[in-house]
Design an enzyme around this catalytic site. Structure first.
Site, PDB file in Angstrom:
ATOM      1  N   ASN A   1       0.696  -1.148   0.012  1.00 55.30           N
ATOM      2  CA  ASN A   1      -0.015  -0.120   0.112  1.00 55.30           C
ATOM      3  C   ASN A   1       0.840   1.468  -0.043  1.00 55.30           C
ATOM      4  O   ASN A   1       1.745   1.491   0.907  1.00 55.30           O
ATOM      5  CB  ASN A   1      -0.760   0.194   1.229  1.00 55.30           C
ATOM      6  CG  ASN A   1      -2.057   0.944   1.048  1.00 55.30           C
ATOM      7  OD1 ASN A   1      -2.400   1.420   0.112  1.00 55.30           O
ATOM      8  ND2 ASN A   1      -3.097   0.460   2.217  1.00 55.30           N
TER       9      ASN A   1
ATOM     10  N   HIS B   1     -15.293  -5.160  10.047  1.00 61.60           N
ATOM     11  CA  HIS B   1     -15.139  -3.755  10.676  1.00 61.60           C
ATOM     12  C   HIS B   1     -16.196  -2.837  11.114  1.00 61.60           C
ATOM     13  O   HIS B   1     -16.903  -2.293  10.044  1.00 61.60           O
ATOM     14  CB  HIS B   1     -14.255  -2.770   9.502  1.00 61.60           C
ATOM     15  CG  HIS B   1     -12.924  -3.162   9.594  1.00 61.60           C
ATOM     16  ND1 HIS B   1     -11.934  -2.275   9.201  1.00 61.60           N
ATOM     17  CD2 HIS B   1     -12.389  -4.413   9.797  1.00 61.60           C
ATOM     18  CE1 HIS B   1     -10.751  -3.159   9.017  1.00 61.60           C
ATOM     19  NE2 HIS B   1     -10.864  -4.114   9.561  1.00 61.60           N
TER      20      HIS B   1
ATOM     21  N   ARG C   1     -14.644  -5.782  14.772  1.00 59.22           N
ATOM     22  CA  ARG C   1     -13.695  -5.012  15.336  1.00 59.22           C
ATOM     23  C   ARG C   1     -14.666  -3.513  15.408  1.00 59.22           C
ATOM     24  O   ARG C   1     -15.360  -3.176  14.449  1.00 59.22           O
ATOM     25  CB  ARG C   1     -12.729  -4.666  14.226  1.00 59.22           C
ATOM     26  CG  ARG C   1     -11.577  -3.430  14.599  1.00 59.22           C
ATOM     27  CD  ARG C   1     -10.387  -3.435  13.538  1.00 59.22           C
ATOM     28  NE  ARG C   1     -10.867  -2.346  12.816  1.00 59.22           N
ATOM     29  CZ  ARG C   1      -9.967  -1.579  12.057  1.00 59.22           C
ATOM     30  NH1 ARG C   1      -8.796  -1.851  11.973  1.00 59.22           N
ATOM     31  NH2 ARG C   1     -10.079  -0.460  11.341  1.00 59.22           N
TER      32      ARG C   1
ATOM     33  N   ASP D   1      -8.751  -1.941  17.108  1.00 58.97           N
ATOM     34  CA  ASP D   1      -7.285  -1.535  16.610  1.00 58.97           C
ATOM     35  C   ASP D   1      -6.955  -0.225  17.114  1.00 58.97           C
ATOM     36  O   ASP D   1      -7.278   0.908  17.039  1.00 58.97           O
ATOM     37  CB  ASP D   1      -7.474  -1.643  15.055  1.00 58.97           C
ATOM     38  CG  ASP D   1      -5.997  -1.543  14.395  1.00 58.97           C
ATOM     39  OD1 ASP D   1      -4.995  -1.490  14.977  1.00 58.97           O
ATOM     40  OD2 ASP D   1      -6.095  -1.864  13.168  1.00 58.97           O
TER      41      ASP D   1
ATOM     42  N   HIS E   1      -3.941   1.105  16.243  1.00 56.95           N
ATOM     43  CA  HIS E   1      -3.072   1.497  15.173  1.00 56.95           C
ATOM     44  C   HIS E   1      -1.850   2.261  15.487  1.00 56.95           C
ATOM     45  O   HIS E   1      -1.685   3.291  14.943  1.00 56.95           O
ATOM     46  CB  HIS E   1      -3.992   2.079  14.207  1.00 56.95           C
ATOM     47  CG  HIS E   1      -3.858   1.853  12.776  1.00 56.95           C
ATOM     48  ND1 HIS E   1      -2.927   2.796  11.912  1.00 56.95           N
ATOM     49  CD2 HIS E   1      -4.316   1.032  11.926  1.00 56.95           C
ATOM     50  CE1 HIS E   1      -3.099   2.159  10.709  1.00 56.95           C
ATOM     51  NE2 HIS E   1      -3.738   1.000  10.703  1.00 56.95           N
TER      52      HIS E   1
ATOM     53  N   GLU F   1      -5.280  -4.444  19.365  1.00 53.74           N
ATOM     54  CA  GLU F   1      -4.383  -4.386  18.108  1.00 53.74           C
ATOM     55  C   GLU F   1      -3.525  -3.641  18.094  1.00 53.74           C
ATOM     56  O   GLU F   1      -3.739  -2.063  18.220  1.00 53.74           O
ATOM     57  CB  GLU F   1      -5.132  -4.722  16.705  1.00 53.74           C
ATOM     58  CG  GLU F   1      -4.391  -4.684  15.535  1.00 53.74           C
ATOM     59  CD  GLU F   1      -5.323  -4.832  14.357  1.00 53.74           C
ATOM     60  OE1 GLU F   1      -6.453  -5.103  14.527  1.00 53.74           O
ATOM     61  OE2 GLU F   1      -4.888  -4.261  13.176  1.00 53.74           O
TER      62      GLU F   1
ATOM     63  N   GLU G   1       0.842  -6.409  11.536  1.00 57.57           N
ATOM     64  CA  GLU G   1       0.146  -6.419  10.080  1.00 57.57           C
ATOM     65  C   GLU G   1       1.392  -5.680   9.249  1.00 57.57           C
ATOM     66  O   GLU G   1       1.450  -5.578   7.873  1.00 57.57           O
ATOM     67  CB  GLU G   1      -0.989  -5.476   9.859  1.00 57.57           C
ATOM     68  CG  GLU G   1      -1.036  -4.092  10.282  1.00 57.57           C
ATOM     69  CD  GLU G   1      -2.273  -3.313  10.403  1.00 57.57           C
ATOM     70  OE1 GLU G   1      -3.254  -3.897  10.820  1.00 57.57           O
ATOM     71  OE2 GLU G   1      -2.406  -2.228   9.747  1.00 57.57           O
TER      72      GLU G   1
ATOM     73  N   ARG H   1      -0.635 -10.973  13.086  1.00 55.21           N
ATOM     74  CA  ARG H   1      -1.078 -10.397  12.035  1.00 55.21           C
ATOM     75  C   ARG H   1      -0.198 -10.322  10.732  1.00 55.21           C
ATOM     76  O   ARG H   1      -0.781  -9.975   9.850  1.00 55.21           O
ATOM     77  CB  ARG H   1      -1.733  -9.125  12.427  1.00 55.21           C
ATOM     78  CG  ARG H   1      -2.667  -9.076  13.366  1.00 55.21           C
ATOM     79  CD  ARG H   1      -3.162  -7.703  13.822  1.00 55.21           C
ATOM     80  NE  ARG H   1      -3.911  -6.786  12.489  1.00 55.21           N
ATOM     81  CZ  ARG H   1      -4.598  -7.393  11.944  1.00 55.21           C
ATOM     82  NH1 ARG H   1      -5.295  -8.349  11.864  1.00 55.21           N
ATOM     83  NH2 ARG H   1      -4.998  -6.550  10.751  1.00 55.21           N
TER      84      ARG H   1
ATOM     85  N   HIS I   1      -3.902  -9.999   8.855  1.00 50.10           N
ATOM     86  CA  HIS I   1      -4.261  -8.955   8.231  1.00 50.10           C
ATOM     87  C   HIS I   1      -5.052  -9.215   6.907  1.00 50.10           C
ATOM     88  O   HIS I   1      -4.600 -10.091   6.139  1.00 50.10           O
ATOM     89  CB  HIS I   1      -2.941  -8.201   7.886  1.00 50.10           C
ATOM     90  CG  HIS I   1      -3.201  -6.724   7.343  1.00 50.10           C
ATOM     91  ND1 HIS I   1      -2.320  -6.154   6.685  1.00 50.10           N
ATOM     92  CD2 HIS I   1      -4.201  -5.856   7.562  1.00 50.10           C
ATOM     93  CE1 HIS I   1      -2.767  -4.775   6.389  1.00 50.10           C
ATOM     94  NE2 HIS I   1      -3.784  -4.679   6.867  1.00 50.10           N
TER      95      HIS I   1
ATOM     96  N   GLU J   1      -9.018 -11.239   9.350  1.00 46.63           N
ATOM     97  CA  GLU J   1      -9.616 -10.190   8.961  1.00 46.63           C
ATOM     98  C   GLU J   1     -10.353  -9.979   7.580  1.00 46.63           C
ATOM     99  O   GLU J   1      -9.908 -10.581   6.777  1.00 46.63           O
ATOM    100  CB  GLU J   1      -8.556  -9.071   9.188  1.00 46.63           C
ATOM    101  CG  GLU J   1      -9.295  -7.460   9.044  1.00 46.63           C
ATOM    102  CD  GLU J   1      -8.302  -6.375   8.966  1.00 46.63           C
ATOM    103  OE1 GLU J   1      -8.433  -5.241   9.376  1.00 46.63           O
ATOM    104  OE2 GLU J   1      -7.003  -6.787   8.848  1.00 46.63           O
TER     105      GLU J   1
ATOM    106  N   TRP K   1       0.675   6.825  12.357  1.00 49.39           N
ATOM    107  CA  TRP K   1      -0.550   6.869  11.707  1.00 49.39           C
ATOM    108  C   TRP K   1      -1.182   5.506  11.852  1.00 49.39           C
ATOM    109  O   TRP K   1      -0.774   4.495  12.180  1.00 49.39           O
ATOM    110  CB  TRP K   1      -0.727   7.069  10.224  1.00 49.39           C
ATOM    111  CG  TRP K   1      -2.011   7.004   9.732  1.00 49.39           C
ATOM    112  CD1 TRP K   1      -3.021   8.001   9.949  1.00 49.39           C
ATOM    113  CD2 TRP K   1      -2.736   5.998   8.924  1.00 49.39           C
ATOM    114  NE1 TRP K   1      -4.066   7.454   9.353  1.00 49.39           N
ATOM    115  CE2 TRP K   1      -4.110   6.093   8.915  1.00 49.39           C
ATOM    116  CE3 TRP K   1      -2.189   4.568   8.633  1.00 49.39           C
ATOM    117  CZ2 TRP K   1      -5.067   5.475   8.161  1.00 49.39           C
ATOM    118  CZ3 TRP K   1      -3.100   3.716   7.937  1.00 49.39           C
ATOM    119  CH2 TRP K   1      -4.495   4.089   7.850  1.00 49.39           C
TER     120      TRP K   1
HETATM  121  O1  EZ4 Z   1      -4.667   0.491   7.949  1.00 52.58           O
HETATM  122  O2  EZ4 Z   1      -4.308  -1.901   5.724  1.00 52.58           O
HETATM  123  O3  EZ4 Z   1      -6.303  -3.806  10.898  1.00 52.58           O
HETATM  124  N1  EZ4 Z   1      -6.292  -3.116   9.863  1.00 52.58           N
HETATM  125  C1  EZ4 Z   1      -5.543  -2.139   9.611  1.00 52.58           C
HETATM  126  C2  EZ4 Z   1      -5.939  -1.682   8.064  1.00 52.58           C
HETATM  127  C3  EZ4 Z   1      -4.479  -0.761   7.533  1.00 52.58           C
HETATM  128  C4  EZ4 Z   1      -4.233  -0.817   6.043  1.00 52.58           C
HETATM  129  C5  EZ4 Z   1      -2.838  -0.144   5.852  1.00 52.58           C
HETATM  130  O4  EZ4 Z   1      -2.350  -0.575   4.735  1.00 52.58           O
HETATM  131  O5  EZ4 Z   1      -5.047  -1.593  10.166  1.00 52.58           O
HETATM  132  O6  EZ4 Z   1      -6.833  -1.105   7.857  1.00 52.58           O
HETATM  133 CO    CO Z   2      -4.546  -2.969  12.062  1.00 48.24          CO
END
Ligand code: EZ4
Ligand code: CO
Length: 402
Positions: free
Chosen positions: A37, A122, A147, A210, A212, A236, A262, A283, A312, A339, A402
């Site tokens: 990505n 999600h 999630r 998540d 993140h 996560e 991931e 993941r 992932h 997922e 991020w």
């Molecule tokens: O933000 O796959 O758990 N899933 C995630 C994803 C990630 C994207 C990044 O490429 O965190 O949605």
């Molecule tokens: Co994630």
């Protein structure tokens, strides 16, 4: 059997995908996903310039030797670009093996260990009420695991929440957009969200969340502790994982299960996490973790430490990876959960596939190989478009994860 030709297909039916097609002298071909990505063309170039010329004339059944050739033979090891390129080759070769032997790939990985693969969807919303509505929508579709992410007061937008009425899709065309972030506001919000979700949906639904990569280890320890009454399936990516021993701090403070990885691409990204039992779910998945050959070894190592897989499965992993993951998930003993972020209608049309969803479980289908194809005529209608994930800044402007 010999590899006679291989080439990279790049298509963008809503978002970019890099697919490797490997052809043989017996007319059988295999597909592998190499999508990374926001860095798609780096993998495409790595494959076209540096890998494909080395494949021609080789026996596609020699997946172990070819994997070692591409890994050790490159001198430069690991990293997401290298490992995605190796994965594309490896998965394509397993697809060829399955087709040549007239059996689904799961039969080459140990055969069926379960009837279906539990997936989580999600659910998200701009606020708690909208998130609750979306959880309800998922339970109506049959999901047994969801999630949950929601926006909260003080931030204009956040990770995991759709901007408009449509589906959540993190990558956007053009240069990176900017999000804003406040761990203080987030940490206040998440326990309120999960209290409401548990109250509304009862004990049976599996709930995931998540973070993140946004918290420090001690913040993650606190959040995990505050979420314990709501018995999450997992929390996560609580903190960025370059510092594996950071997870010891989290573990010392909470029994909320931890999923991570991931963005990992090698067993060496999670070696300490696993052997110290600092995590519960891994993941790292096929496309970013070197394909079946490396993921199988990593999952077997994880199994010794009671770590299960939780691959992932976001939309930036193509239907080729989704199919491959479902074969793997069906076969291995220490499968945990998978997922599922459904692809767009356009993407599903470009990659016709045999996998199915029913009552919260997925199945890869019983077609020989992976059971997924690439419609190259249709793919050609969607040329590559530059796209990036957002970047993230704290409220004072400091760039953060991020
Ligand atoms: O933000 O796959 O758990 N899933 C995630 C994803 C990630 C994207 C990044 O490429 O965190 O949605
Ligand atoms: Co994630």
């Amino acid at each position: 059997m010999k590899i006679t030709n291989a080439y990279v297909n790049i298509t963008s039916p809503g978002r970019n995908f890099v697919t490797l097609k490997v052809e043989t002298d017996e007319g059988i071909y295999g597909l592998g996903d190499g999508t990374l990505n926001g860095r798609e063309l780096a993998v495409a170039s790595y494959l076209t310039e540096h890998v494909i010329p080395c494949l021609l004339g080789r026996d596609p059944f020699q997946t172990e030797d070819i994997w070692q050739y591409l890994y050790r033979g490159a001198y430069w090891r690991r990293g997401p670009v290298t490992m995605a390129a190796i994965a594309a080759v490896d998965v394509a070769l397993w697809d060829i093996k399955g087709k040549a032997l007239n059996t689904p790939v799961y039969n080459l990985l140990g055969g069926k260990s379960r009837e279906g693969v539990m997936v989580y969807g999600h659910a998200n919303g701009k606020d708690i009420e909208q998130a609750l509505d979306d959880v309800a929508r998922h339970t109506e579709m049959g999901f047994k695991a969801v999630r949950v992410q929601s926006g909260f007061a003080g931030l204009a937008s956040t990770y995991g929440v759709a901007k408009g009425a449509g589906r959540y899709e993190p990558a956007e065309r053009g240069l990176p957009t900017e999000n804003e972030w406040s761990s203080e506001l987030y940490l206040r919000h998440v326990p309120k969200l999960f209290r409401r979700v548990r109250e509304a949906f009862g004990e049976d639904l599996h709930l995931l969340h998540d973070c993140h990569h946004r918290l420090t280890p001690i913040e993650a320890g606190r959040l995990g502790k505050e979420l314990e009454p709501f018995r999450l399936f997992w929390m996560e990516d609580p903190t960025p994982a370059e510092l594996q021993e950071g997870f010891r701090v989290i573990r010392e403070h909470t029994t909320t299960p931890i999923a991570v990885g991931e963005v990992f691409n090698s067993v060496w990204d999670c070696h300490d996490l696993i052997r110290n039992q600092w995590i519960d779910y891994l993941r790292m998945t096929l496309v970013h973790g070197g394909g079946f050959t490396h993921i199988k070894k990593t999952a077997d190592f994880a199994a010794l430490y009671h770590v299960r897989t939780g691959f992932h499965g976001a939309t930036d992993l193509s239907p080729v990876t989704m199919a491959a993951a479902l074969h793997f998930d069906l076969a291995i003993h220490n499968f945990g959960i998978q997922e599922l972020m459904p692809h767009s209608v356009e993407t599903d049309a470009v990659f016709p596939h045999n996998y199915t969803f029913k009552d919260g479980l997925m199945h890869p289908g019983d077609a020989p190989g992976l059971g997924v194809d690439l419609d190259e005529t249709l793919a050609a209608k969607y040329p590559y478009q530059r796209a990036y994930l957002p970047i993230n800044r704290k409220l004072d402007g400091t760039l953060t994860d991020w």
